[in-house]
Every structure is written in structure tokens, then in C-alpha cells.
Design a protein around this motif. Structure first.
Motif, PDB file in Angstrom:
ATOM      1  N   LYS A 104       0.836  -1.199   0.000  1.00  0.00           N
ATOM      2  CA  LYS A 104       0.000   0.000   0.000  1.00  0.00           C
ATOM      3  C   LYS A 104       0.871   1.250   0.000  1.00  0.00           C
ATOM      4  O   LYS A 104       2.063   1.201   0.305  1.00  0.00           O
ATOM      5  N   ILE A 105       0.254   2.377  -0.368  1.00  0.00           N
ATOM      6  CA  ILE A 105       0.913   3.661  -0.246  1.00  0.00           C
ATOM      7  C   ILE A 105       0.930   4.036   1.236  1.00  0.00           C
ATOM      8  O   ILE A 105      -0.119   4.100   1.881  1.00  0.00           O
ATOM      9  N   ILE A 134       1.384   6.608   4.178  1.00  0.00           N
ATOM     10  CA  ILE A 134       1.319   8.040   4.469  1.00  0.00           C
ATOM     11  C   ILE A 134       1.610   8.221   5.949  1.00  0.00           C
ATOM     12  O   ILE A 134       0.940   7.631   6.797  1.00  0.00           O
ATOM     13  N   VAL A 172      -4.224   2.655   0.743  1.00  0.00           N
ATOM     14  CA  VAL A 172      -3.302   3.434   1.563  1.00  0.00           C
ATOM     15  C   VAL A 172      -3.274   2.886   2.989  1.00  0.00           C
ATOM     16  O   VAL A 172      -4.213   2.205   3.430  1.00  0.00           O
ATOM     17  N   CYS A 208       7.918   5.502   4.283  1.00  0.00           N
ATOM     18  CA  CYS A 208       6.738   6.243   3.822  1.00  0.00           C
ATOM     19  C   CYS A 208       6.892   6.683   2.361  1.00  0.00           C
ATOM     20  O   CYS A 208       7.990   6.917   1.878  1.00  0.00           O
ATOM     21  N   ILE A 242      -1.222   9.995  -4.469  1.00  0.00           N
ATOM     22  CA  ILE A 242      -1.537   8.568  -4.387  1.00  0.00           C
ATOM     23  C   ILE A 242      -1.782   7.981  -5.776  1.00  0.00           C
ATOM     24  O   ILE A 242      -1.332   6.875  -6.092  1.00  0.00           O
ATOM     25  N   THR A 284       4.684  10.073  -6.302  1.00  0.00           N
ATOM     26  CA  THR A 284       4.824   9.567  -4.950  1.00  0.00           C
ATOM     27  C   THR A 284       6.243   9.133  -4.656  1.00  0.00           C
ATOM     28  O   THR A 284       6.775   9.375  -3.583  1.00  0.00           O
TER      29      THR A 284
END
Length: 290
Positions: A72-73, A75, A104, A149, A212, A218
Motif C-alpha cells: 500500500k501507499i 502516508i 493506503v 513512507c 496517491i 509519490t
């Protein structure tokens, strides 16, 4: 301190600033905005200068915590957990992100009062986004998590400098930051990240979704490598006259070492200036495309 950490002084704060101003030959603050904020009632500010906070080279562990979802991204937010630091803004922005089925994970790093953390947990439950969020509590090496991150979000209402933003930049991580005080002095909108108006949740949502949905942004491939260097003499102006050769030497060493060999950089500087005491007060480089 009063705006950010709610510090209270026994004496009247204006009297403290007056005493500092009258009794000091030189005054240094950690940002230009702090000069304007603290000494706004004084017309002659010639003895006041800003000296940006030094950010040391950070040691990174290669161990990935088991709560990190590598598919996942990621953050991250890094600060003490309290209202002034703005974690609630990111939580409110998650509802739209979840509605678009974006993959995310939010990592909120830092300690705080149980009552306020419980408020944030309750807010996340109300908005139906609690499954996206991990509260780590206080950690001794937050840089290990930051290094994992894809995006770092800053949410403070007030920042004299905001070192988290510089730390994220050192890892090549884009920063979403509010248009406030010290942070805006070194963050470059649409270069090192994206700004949003404080309390404008829709703007924060849009900047998050932009990063995203565009993985090439990103992961920092959009950054131009830019070097900002601020040089200050510790004796008098004649000690430094804009020596181009000196600047070229410093920049070449930074590029060659990508800020990894700080001792070597210091050695080159010491040998070159030959007794002219010059501080490199603030250097950052975005080197993704080097």
C-alpha cells in the motif's frame, strides 16, 4: 512555545522579549518567520538573524515493522499527538480517499495524552476510516518508519521551523504541508511537495489523491535536483566575498557523496576556507535524478 506547545511563562512574555532584545548584541532565531513573530514591535532588526536548525544524518534500520503494509501507499505523520499538530485533518481527509478505493495505510507516529488519542480514534470510527490507521505511540527511532513512507503529511497550526519536513526531504519523500510560518521558508510548492491552506480539508484531500494516484510523483521521480545553500560569516563580511571556487567545491562534494559522507564534506570545507570561519547553516539537496 506558547503557540505550539502551550508553554506558559511566569513573567509577561513581551517583557521577556524586551529584555532579550535590549541585553543582546546578536540574536538568532531558527526561522525568518520567528523574527517577525517575536520582534514585530521593533523597527530596527539589524542585530537579529535566522539560523536554520541543523538536521543530523539519520541512521536507518532495515527492519520493517510487522504492521507496515508494503503493498500500500504509506502516508506518515510524525509529531506529538495533540490538537495543535493537526492529526485530525488527515483523518478527516481519509473519508474521500477511502470512497475512491485507494490502497493506503496511515501511520501516525508520536505520543500524546490518552484522552486526545481516544478522541482521534473515535473520530476515525465515526468517519469509517479506522481500518486505514495505525497509531504507533512514541518510538525512539521515527526515522526508521519515515524511511518507509511514500508521503509525509504535516498538519501543525504553528511551526517555528518544522524539522519533520526537512527530514522527509532528506529521504526524498514528498511532503504535504500547510501554508504556515517556518515550513513555507524551505518547502517549495510543487517541487518538494504540495501546500494546502490550513483547515482546508478539501485541499488536503486533493493533494493526497494527486500523489496517491500518480506513483511517479509519490516515489520522488518528479523532483528536480535542487541545491539551496545559505552561507553566513561568523566574523565580518570581508571574510567571505562570494568565493565561487568555495561554493563549487562544496556543491561538488555534496553531489558526489549525496550527503552520505558528512565528515569528508566538513574536511573539505575546513581545508578550503583556511581560517575564515564560515558556517554552512543550511543545505538540502533533492537527488532522485542524479
Amino acid at each position: 512555545g506558547e503557540l505550539d506547545f502551550k508553554f506558559k511563562f511566569y513573567s509577561n512574555f513581551e517583557d521577556i522579549i524586551k529584555e532579550v532584545f535590549i541585553s543582546s548584541n546578536k540574536i538568532y532565531t531558527c526561522s525568518k518567520s520567528l523574527i517577525k513573530n517575536l520582534f514585530k514591535s521593533y523597527s530596527d532588526l539589524s542585530k537579529i538573524r535566522h539560523l536554520y536548525t541543523e538536521i543530523p544524518q539519520l541512521e536507518i534500520s532495515q527492519i520493517i515493522p510487522n504492521y507496515i503494509s508494503t503493498d500500500k501507499i504509506i502516508i506518515g505523520m510524525f509529531s506529538q499527538i495533540r490538537e495543535e499538530k493537526g492529526q485530525y485533518k488527515l483523518i478527516k481527509a481519509l473519508r474521500k480517499i477511502k470512497s475512491e478505493n485507494l490502497m493506503v495505510q496511515i501511520i501516525i507516529v508520536g505520543g500524546g495524552s490518552h484522552s486526545y488519542i481516544n478522541y482521534l480514534i473515535h473520530l476515525a470510527n465515526q468517519l469509517g476510516v479506522s481500518d486505514l490507521i495505525k497509531f504507533t505511540g512514541y518510538v525512539t527511532s521515527p526515522q526508521d518508519i519515515m524511511n518507509l513512507c511514500d508521503i509525509v503529511v504535516m498538519g501543525s497550526k504553528y511551526e517555528a521551523f518544522g524539522r519533520v519536513g526537512v527530514e522527509a526531504m532528506s529521504f526524498g519523500i514528498p511532503v504535504i504541508f500547510p501554508k504556515i510560518s517556518g515550513v513555507s521558508e524551505y518547502q517549495v510548492d510543487e517541487v518538494t511537495g504540495f501546500s494546502y491552506d490550513d483547515e482546508d480539508i478539501e485541499s488536503l484531500e486533493n493533494k493526497l489523491i494527486l500523489l496517491i494516484k500518480n506513483n511517479e510523483l509519490t516515489y520522488g521521480q518528479w523532483w528536480n535536483w535542487n541545491i539551496n545553500i545559505y552561507v553566513e560569516s561568523t566574523t565580518n563580511e570581508s571574510n567571505f566575498n562570494g568565493d565561487l571556487e568555495f561554493i563549487i567545491v562544496v556543491l561538488r562534494i555534496i553531489v558526489e557523496n549525496c550527503l552520505r559522507n558528512i565528515k569528508s564534506l566538513n574536511k573539505i570545507i575546513d581545508e578550503h576556507i583556511k581560517g575564515n570561519y564560515i558556517y554552512i547553516t543550511y543545505i538540502f539537496i533533492n537527488f532522485d535524478q542524479l
